[in-house]
Design a protein around this motif. Structure first.
Motif, PDB file in Angstrom:
ATOM      1  N   ILE A 144     -20.229  44.263 -38.774  1.00 44.80           N
ATOM      2  CA  ILE A 144     -19.545  45.044 -37.751  1.00 44.80           C
ATOM      3  C   ILE A 144     -18.205  44.413 -37.394  1.00 44.80           C
ATOM      4  O   ILE A 144     -18.116  43.211 -37.139  1.00 44.80           O
ATOM      5  CB  ILE A 144     -20.409  45.136 -36.464  1.00 44.80           C
ATOM      6  N   CYS A 145     -17.166  45.243 -37.377  1.00 52.37           N
ATOM      7  CA  CYS A 145     -15.825  44.839 -36.925  1.00 52.37           C
ATOM      8  C   CYS A 145     -15.847  44.718 -35.394  1.00 52.37           C
ATOM      9  O   CYS A 145     -16.719  45.298 -34.733  1.00 52.37           O
ATOM     10  CB  CYS A 145     -14.813  45.899 -37.369  1.00 52.37           C
ATOM     11  N   ALA A 146     -14.894  43.998 -34.843  1.00 46.91           N
ATOM     12  CA  ALA A 146     -14.801  43.853 -33.385  1.00 46.91           C
ATOM     13  C   ALA A 146     -14.625  45.197 -32.689  1.00 46.91           C
ATOM     14  O   ALA A 146     -14.975  45.343 -31.520  1.00 46.91           O
ATOM     15  CB  ALA A 146     -13.652  42.916 -33.021  1.00 46.91           C
ATOM     16  N   CYS A 147     -14.115  46.209 -33.407  1.00 46.26           N
ATOM     17  CA  CYS A 147     -13.920  47.534 -32.819  1.00 46.26           C
ATOM     18  C   CYS A 147     -15.191  48.375 -32.852  1.00 46.26           C
ATOM     19  O   CYS A 147     -15.227  49.465 -32.282  1.00 46.26           O
ATOM     20  CB  CYS A 147     -12.784  48.273 -33.530  1.00 46.26           C
ATOM     21  N   ALA A 180     -14.575  39.292 -40.426  1.00 52.10           N
ATOM     22  CA  ALA A 180     -14.897  40.558 -41.080  1.00 52.10           C
ATOM     23  C   ALA A 180     -14.330  41.685 -40.231  1.00 52.10           C
ATOM     24  O   ALA A 180     -14.537  41.720 -39.017  1.00 52.10           O
ATOM     25  CB  ALA A 180     -16.406  40.701 -41.221  1.00 52.10           C
ATOM     26  N   VAL A 181     -13.600  42.596 -40.890  1.00 53.80           N
ATOM     27  CA  VAL A 181     -12.957  43.701 -40.175  1.00 53.80           C
ATOM     28  C   VAL A 181     -13.170  45.015 -40.933  1.00 53.80           C
ATOM     29  O   VAL A 181     -13.462  45.020 -42.127  1.00 53.80           O
ATOM     30  CB  VAL A 181     -11.440  43.454 -39.971  1.00 53.80           C
ATOM     31  N   CYS A 182     -12.970  46.113 -40.216  1.00 59.24           N
ATOM     32  CA  CYS A 182     -13.000  47.425 -40.854  1.00 59.24           C
ATOM     33  C   CYS A 182     -11.704  47.610 -41.653  1.00 59.24           C
ATOM     34  O   CYS A 182     -10.742  46.849 -41.491  1.00 59.24           O
ATOM     35  CB  CYS A 182     -13.145  48.534 -39.810  1.00 59.24           C
ATOM     36  N   PHE A 186      -7.908  45.964 -41.239  1.00 56.83           N
ATOM     37  CA  PHE A 186      -7.413  45.188 -42.368  1.00 56.83           C
ATOM     38  C   PHE A 186      -6.040  45.681 -42.809  1.00 56.83           C
ATOM     39  O   PHE A 186      -5.155  44.890 -43.137  1.00 56.83           O
ATOM     40  CB  PHE A 186      -8.390  45.293 -43.545  1.00 56.83           C
ATOM     41  N   MET A 187      -5.840  46.983 -42.791  1.00 59.05           N
ATOM     42  CA  MET A 187      -4.593  47.582 -43.278  1.00 59.05           C
ATOM     43  C   MET A 187      -3.433  47.411 -42.310  1.00 59.05           C
ATOM     44  O   MET A 187      -2.279  47.534 -42.692  1.00 59.05           O
ATOM     45  CB  MET A 187      -4.796  49.071 -43.566  1.00 59.05           C
ATOM     46  N   SER A 188      -3.708  47.135 -41.065  1.00 58.40           N
ATOM     47  CA  SER A 188      -2.645  47.056 -40.078  1.00 58.40           C
ATOM     48  C   SER A 188      -2.781  45.816 -39.212  1.00 58.40           C
ATOM     49  O   SER A 188      -3.649  45.741 -38.353  1.00 58.40           O
ATOM     50  CB  SER A 188      -2.653  48.307 -39.201  1.00 58.40           C
ATOM     51  N   ASP A 189      -1.853  44.874 -39.378  1.00 60.11           N
ATOM     52  CA  ASP A 189      -1.841  43.682 -38.524  1.00 60.11           C
ATOM     53  C   ASP A 189      -1.665  44.068 -37.061  1.00 60.11           C
ATOM     54  O   ASP A 189      -2.268  43.470 -36.184  1.00 60.11           O
ATOM     55  CB  ASP A 189      -0.707  42.739 -38.911  1.00 60.11           C
ATOM     56  N   ALA A 190      -0.837  45.088 -36.797  1.00 63.62           N
ATOM     57  CA  ALA A 190      -0.581  45.501 -35.422  1.00 63.62           C
ATOM     58  C   ALA A 190      -1.877  45.990 -34.783  1.00 63.62           C
ATOM     59  O   ALA A 190      -2.188  45.640 -33.639  1.00 63.62           O
ATOM     60  CB  ALA A 190       0.484  46.599 -35.374  1.00 63.62           C
ATOM     61  N   LEU A 191      -2.653  46.786 -35.497  1.00 62.49           N
ATOM     62  CA  LEU A 191      -3.925  47.255 -34.968  1.00 62.49           C
ATOM     63  C   LEU A 191      -4.871  46.083 -34.721  1.00 62.49           C
ATOM     64  O   LEU A 191      -5.559  46.029 -33.714  1.00 62.49           O
ATOM     65  CB  LEU A 191      -4.577  48.241 -35.929  1.00 62.49           C
ATOM     66  N   PHE A 192      -4.872  45.127 -35.664  1.00 64.45           N
ATOM     67  CA  PHE A 192      -5.778  43.994 -35.515  1.00 64.45           C
ATOM     68  C   PHE A 192      -5.447  43.173 -34.289  1.00 64.45           C
ATOM     69  O   PHE A 192      -6.324  42.785 -33.532  1.00 64.45           O
ATOM     70  CB  PHE A 192      -5.740  43.116 -36.772  1.00 64.45           C
ATOM     71  N   THR A 193      -4.181  42.909 -34.052  1.00 61.70           N
ATOM     72  CA  THR A 193      -3.824  42.077 -32.901  1.00 61.70           C
ATOM     73  C   THR A 193      -4.016  42.813 -31.584  1.00 61.70           C
ATOM     74  O   THR A 193      -4.204  42.191 -30.560  1.00 61.70           O
ATOM     75  CB  THR A 193      -2.364  41.580 -33.017  1.00 61.70           C
ATOM     76  N   GLN A 194      -4.006  44.155 -31.625  1.00 63.52           N
ATOM     77  CA  GLN A 194      -4.249  44.934 -30.390  1.00 63.52           C
ATOM     78  C   GLN A 194      -5.734  45.134 -30.137  1.00 63.52           C
ATOM     79  O   GLN A 194      -6.135  45.459 -29.055  1.00 63.52           O
ATOM     80  CB  GLN A 194      -3.589  46.308 -30.499  1.00 63.52           C
ATOM     81  N   GLY A 195      -6.566  44.926 -31.186  1.00 61.84           N
ATOM     82  CA  GLY A 195      -8.000  45.136 -31.037  1.00 61.84           C
ATOM     83  C   GLY A 195      -8.308  46.555 -31.281  1.00 61.84           C
ATOM     84  O   GLY A 195      -9.160  47.217 -31.254  1.00 61.84           O
TER      85      GLY A 195
END
Length: 195
Positions: A144-147, A180-182, A186-195
Motif C-alpha cells: 500500500i502507498c501512503a495515499c 513503495a509507492v503507487c 512514482f511518476m510525479s515527484d511533485a505529487l509524492f512530496t505533496q502526499g
C-alpha cells in the motif's frame, strides 16, 4: 508436475514473511526444504532470510556464479526435498532462472521465488524478467502507498527523503532508502512530496 512460482511485489509487501511462512508449513509437516538468498543482500546478516516482523531463518547464499541446479540436486540426493524457496529472486541471473525451471521439470521439486519486479527506475531486474517469462504461476503480493492506493513501484530516496532518479540499479537498503509507492506518485515527484 512440480511448478516454478514467482511471487513479486514492491518493497515492504511481506515477500520474505510469506516465504518464511511457506517454509514453516513444509517443515511442520516433516518435509525438507532448501532456502536461498542473494549474497549481495547482507542487511540481516550473511545467509539469513529475515522479515521486518521478526521472523528469520538460515539460508544458502547464491551469487552470480552459483549453479543452483547442481546444488539442489546434490541436496536432493542426500534426502528428498519437498520445496526450494528463493528470497531476493530479482538478483538471479538468466541462467539461474533456467536452472530453477530445470529443478522443477527435471528433479520434480517445486520452486517458490520471491522478489521485486522492478527497480527504482521502473526497469525489470534480470531475475524478475526471466521469472515473468518462465514461471508457471505468477502471483502479485499487494503493498500500500501512503495515499492508500496499491503500491507497485519502488522509489529510492536520498538522505533528505527526496526521490532519486539516477544511479546504479542495485543499492541495498531498507525503509531508510526506499519507499513503495503507487504509479501516480512514482511518476510525479511533485505529487509524492505533496502526499
Amino acid at each position: 508436475m512440480a511448478k516454478l512460482y514467482f511471487y513479486y511485489a514492491s518493497m515492504n509487501a511481506g515477500k520474505s514473511t510469506l516465504l518464511l511462512q511457506a517454509d514453516f508449513n513444509y517443515r511442520e509437516r516433516g518435509m525438507r526444504t532448501m532456502l536461498w538468498t542473494a549474497a549481495i543482500d547482507d542487511r540481516y546478516g550473511e545467509g539469513r532470510v529475515a522479515s521486518r516482523i521478526g521472523l528469520e531463518a538460515e539460508a544458502h547464499l547464491y551469487g552470480p556464479d552459483t549453479d543452483l541446479r547442481a546444488q539442489v540436486e546434490g541436496e536432493h540426493e542426500r534426502g528428498r526435498l519437498a520445496c526450494v524457496l528463493i528470497d531476493e529472486a530479482q538478483f538471479l541471473s538468466r541462467d539461474q532462472v533456467f536452472q530453477l525451471a530445470a529443478i522443477c521439470d527435471g528433479i520434480g521439486v517445486p520452486v517458490l521465488a520471491y522478489g521485486l519486479r522492478t527497480d527504482f527506475q521502473a526497469n525489470l531486474f534480470e531475475g524478475s524478467k526471466w521469472l515473468l517469462a518462465l514461471a508457471d504461476i505468477l502471483s502479485e503480493i499487494k503493498a500500500i502507498c501512503a495515499c492508500g492506493r496499491k503500491a507497485t513501484m519502488n522509489m529510492r530516496l536520498d538522505a533528505a527523503g527526496k526521490p532519486v532518479r539516477q544511479g546504479e540499479q542495485t543499492e541495498i537498503g531498507g525503509n531508510e532508502r526506499y519507499v513503495a509507492v503507487c504509479r501516480r506518485h512514482f511518476m510525479s515527484d511533485a505529487l509524492f512530496t505533496q502526499g
